[in-house]
Design an enzyme around this catalytic site. Structure first.
Site, mmCIF file in Angstrom:
data_model
loop_
_atom_site.group_PDB
_atom_site.id
_atom_site.type_symbol
_atom_site.label_atom_id
_atom_site.label_comp_id
_atom_site.label_asym_id
_atom_site.label_seq_id
_atom_site.Cartn_x
_atom_site.Cartn_y
_atom_site.Cartn_z
ATOM 1 N N ASN A 129 44.482 32.841 26.413
ATOM 2 C CA ASN A 129 44.066 34.669 24.843
ATOM 3 C C ASN A 129 44.603 34.883 24.116
ATOM 4 O OD1 ASN A 129 42.587 36.568 26.537
ATOM 5 N ND2 ASN A 129 44.866 36.192 27.892
ATOM 6 N N LYS A 166 32.524 42.280 37.194
ATOM 7 C CA LYS A 166 32.662 41.364 36.385
ATOM 8 C C LYS A 166 33.962 41.628 35.458
ATOM 9 C CE LYS A 166 32.935 39.910 32.385
ATOM 10 N NZ LYS A 166 34.094 40.155 31.188
ATOM 11 N N THR A 194 38.067 45.732 30.375
ATOM 12 C CA THR A 194 36.591 44.976 30.316
ATOM 13 C C THR A 194 36.121 44.832 31.180
ATOM 14 O OG1 THR A 194 37.451 43.285 28.174
ATOM 15 C CG2 THR A 194 35.508 43.307 28.730
ATOM 16 N N THR A 215 32.162 36.163 32.059
ATOM 17 C CA THR A 215 33.323 35.180 30.849
ATOM 18 C C THR A 215 34.287 34.315 31.793
ATOM 19 O OG1 THR A 215 34.349 37.262 30.472
ATOM 20 C CG2 THR A 215 32.329 37.638 29.249
#
Lengths: 383, 383
Positions: B378, B168, B179, B146
């Site tokens: 972010n 990932k 994540t 991502t």
């Protein structure tokens, strides 16, 4: 205004040279009586600065004649010599004021791990004592600033009595209090035990629910001094409400002045099984760095709210959670709700409501967004 | 390398159009046997994405024929329809591979709260199945990225068998996993229960001790698939160590690729009363935003380390704490230690050692600094 709004108090703020900038850095608040009742609430951090350890002892007696406060150095993690410095500070104030050192509270703020320059602080206390005035509250509030951009004061009037106060704090704001020093004064005639009850109730739902950056200070101190100079004995509920209102006002000022922040974020958790769970969930949301970044970018990222709720042990079912941002229920039943494009994020205040659908209780915690300015301010603070 | 280093596996990575960029976004990993043993570890977040709920059911059976992974959408907080999408994903893979959907695990990563475009994902699975290759591991690793800047793979060789894997993750990294999506494969002949034991032991001291930003994801998934194709039954300790080594290698790659980070921070807590307390203290330090900003500014601010330790309930006396930064004991006995000017902060890796002087136990947690780049990345992620 400030700590001299109530009768029976004098205050001063002077520059003693603790700050390289030459800005005021020593404040003195003196209770001229007739009563000397006092209560205090201190940081929950187990690593406590020397002035906190000292003042906890002083407050154990329930009497405070004077408070010495300094910015320009926290006197934390300074060992036995640091404690001796605080003791010498109280002794010096006692000497120049003609009171007992056992009734002199001390509060310090600034960098951790540095000894205070006592050769400047002690003369500064004498200078402050000479400058004491019943109108000195503003100057005292100015002298306790660190990275604060404004000084912070508040006053609430009761029938025949007053509660006033000052606060400093602009970072390291978290539960168990913030890096904040707060002195409240009142001329109401209230004994120490009742001051303690009112102060603990007030801080529990005000200062303790400000969680700007999740970091708990070593120096947090909130003091409430009562002179009795009004001669009025207020009813307990009305006095408690006045103390709460002053604390709430000052806490809001802390949120609005948080380091580098561009958003003030009000997180209300509703329909929780009990108040503690509501606070836990609100705090988890308040500490989610990804969410705080998203809100800085004016992105109503409710997924990050759910992700934060999911890390708690509070009572809820994931598929019963509802989340509103600025009044738009962007998440319903744990899934996509109203159109997130309808959320207006342009204003400084952001309101998040998290509905746990688990009971009748609620709580509000305030935080700020996470910004590049916060990073810059706190990566350069000691250099 | 990657998930096809071990015999008995094919893999593929293709672009199905889930990402606007056109980058690869669908990966397939297929176990060609003879064994189909598998184990999984999933996020501790109570708000779990649909693919996590699905894959937990699949792993309950201890057999996995294939794993479908997609980037470009987390399929989290998407309600019953989102779960149906995951189910349809597994059914599609089962159909094109000729296996049972009950043996197809699914993992997704990307934004929360958005349905996946099934009209693109399902054809993508068919395309990936056609592209399956015993050399497809790298392409699969690339397709699950991502915000990762690099794809992440690792391999450890045992005597006659291999453990390989891909990962990932570049943010929202916190305990209870990050994540992150991780698929490990081995051609060792190990039953599901023993895979589970080895995997849980490995993740406990690797992925679970990466705490980049304190945020726990809804989608974290770590799978370990065993084909038995080597025909070798390894000893349990050597197999466990190989799994641990691959996990550790991938976890380190996650730390080094954390969003916006300029420092990799190794926090070792030593002389703790027990391992849990060591982890608690290390995590508290890892999550202190003020410290993370200071380290970004190359400021060896040990006061913020002590302040973080003080918020825990671990066994220690404040005046017995010692802290070293990059080998210099800047804090001794809770107070000023060696000259902080001696700390060399120029390198990417920062090593903090916190000595609790309370027992024989220790633990290491890795985190990153807090930077303006983290905030930028972010605050703009979903826009």
């Amino acid at each position: 205004m400030s700590v001299t709004a109530a009768k029976g108090f004098t205050a001063a703020g002077v520059a003693a040279g603790l700050k390289d900038s030459g800005a005021p850095d020593v404040a003195l608040v003196v209770n001229t009586g007739p009563r000397l009742a006092a209560a205090g609430v201190f940081t929950g951090n187990r690593v406590k600065a020397a002035p906190v350890l000292w003042s906890q002892q002083v407050l154990g007696g329930g009497q405070v004649s004077a408070v010495v406060l300094n910015s320009g150095g926290a006197n934390a993690c300074t060992g036995p010599l640091g404690f001796q410095d605080t003791h010498a500070t109280a002794e010096k104030a006692a000497e120049v004021l003609g009171v007992s050192a056992a009734e002199v509270a001390v509060a310090s703020t600034g960098l951790i791990g540095l000894r205070l320059p006592m050769d400047r602080l002690l003369p500064g206390i004498a200078t402050a004592a000479e400058a004491l005035s019943p109108h000195g509250g503003e100057k005292a509030a100015i002298a306790i600033k660190t990275t604060d951009t404004v000084h912070k004061t508040a006053v609430v009037e009761g029938p025949g009595w007053t509660v006033g106060g000052m606060a400093k704090g602009a970072g390291m704001l978290a539960p168990g209090l913030a890096t904040m020093l707060v002195v409240l004064t009142t001329d109401a005639d209230v004994p120490a035990a009742d001051l303690d009850t009112a102060l603990r109730a007030a801080t529990r739902t005000t200062f303790d629910r400000v969680d700007s950056d999740g970091c708990m200070s070593t120096n947090d101190t909130v003091l409430l001094l009562a002179s009795g100079a009004s001669g009025v004995v207020p009813g307990a509920p009305e006095f408690a409400e006045a103390v709460r209102a002053v604390c709430d006002d000052l806490a809001q000022q802390l949120v609005r002045d948080a380091e580098g922040a561009s958003k003030d974020i009000r997180i209300e958790v509703v329909n929780a099984a009990d108040e503690d769970e509501a606070v836990d969930v609100a705090r988890s949301i308040a500490r989610n760095n990804l969410l705080k970044c998203a809100l800085h970018g004016e992105d109503p990222n409710w997924g990050r709210v759910l992700s934060a709720i999911g890390t708690t042990s509070a009572t809820f079912e994931p598929d019963e959670l509802n989340v509103a941002i600025n009044g738009v229920w962007v998440c319903k039943k744990g899934s996509v709700g109203e159109d997130r494009e309808r959320v207006d994020m342009r204003y400084r205040e952001v309101r998040i409501t998290a509905d746990l659908a688990a009971g009748p209780h609620s709580a509000v915690v305030w935080t700020n967004d996470l910004t590049a300015d916060y990073v810059h301010e706190n990566s350069a603070y000691s250099t």
